[in-house]
Design a protein around this motif. Structure first.
Motif: not given
Length: 252
Positions: A126-145
């Protein structure tokens, strides 16, 4: 998906033996609500007692150490939690990642340890608020997976993924069903990339301020296979409200 919704209660750092009555009540109700798979992850100190009191639902652990044993004061291995009665273990929860600095690599080691001990594993992303607001939610979650999920033949059958948007926990911001569906579809695509055809059947749970009042809407979102529930799982009354919502959603 044809599998039953999977509703998991994460009690976090809450619970003494006085809460066994809540576990018993949840267990009794689960006997009637057979269209939902129900589980509780109490603190380490309560795994054995909860397993003895609640025999119909799954009991798990909230974390484990990746090593089999050794000089790790205060830590608990996967084999130990299994011996205490756990059938699954949660790894990579956002609170572990934030409070203890757990990396994707460490989460993967823990996931492998859980599977090698003979249990199923719930891997949280899951992504943080800062990461979502920066439009990075999908890339962050993909990296975690890609960095956190265990690998190997047949491993996908032991894995559940829990998506928990950190920005929706205690912030007053609530994701819409569309937000959740979009991320779960993204996760499904990544799972198929990582596990191939087996990735189609890996359950994806939603976790983040799930309550009886919003459970039906959240659980009806596309690719949502259940919920990882925090505070609302601490009493049988509120947790059963979510389980009933899952039952009704599964009947639609």
């Amino acid at each position: 998906m044809t599998t039953r919704p999977y509703i998991v209660g994460n009690w976090k750092m809450n619970g003494t033996r006085a809460m066994l009555s809540e576990a018993r009540a949840i267990d009794r109700a689960a006997e009637r609500l057979i269209k939902v798979e129900v589980a509780i992850a109490p603190p380490y100190t309560m795994i054995h007692a909860t397993r003895k009191e609640a025999t119909l639902i799954s009991i798990g652990a909230q974390d484990c150490h990746p090593a089999d044993g050794g000089a790790h004061t205060g830590d608990v291995s996967a084999a130990m939690v299994k011996d205490a009665g756990a059938g699954f273990t949660i790894v990579g929860h956002s609170e572990r990642r934030a409070d203890h600095g757990e990396t994707n690599a460490l989460v993967k080691q823990k996931a492998h340890a859980v599977i090698e001990a003979g249990m199923n594993v719930i891997v949280c992303v899951g992504e943080t608020e800062t990461e979502r607001d920066a439009g990075k939610a999908h890339s962050v979650v993909s990296k975690q997976l890609k960095g956190s999920l265990p690998e190997g033949e047949g491993v996908a059958d032991k894995v559940t993924v829990a998506y928990e948007p950190v920005w929706a926990i205690g912030t007053g911001r609530t994701p819409t069903a569309e937000d959740i569906a979009a991320m779960h579809e993204h996760i499904r695509s990544d799972l198929q990339t990582i596990y191939g055809e087996a990735g189609v059947d890996v359950r994806i749970l939603y976790g983040g301020s799930v309550k009886p009042e919003n459970a039906a809407e959240l659980l009806s979102a596309k690719e949502v296979g259940g919920a990882l529930v925090g505070g609302a799982s601490l009493t049988a009354e509120s947790f059963l409200g979510i389980i009933v919502a899952a039952t009704e959603t599964n009947e639609d």
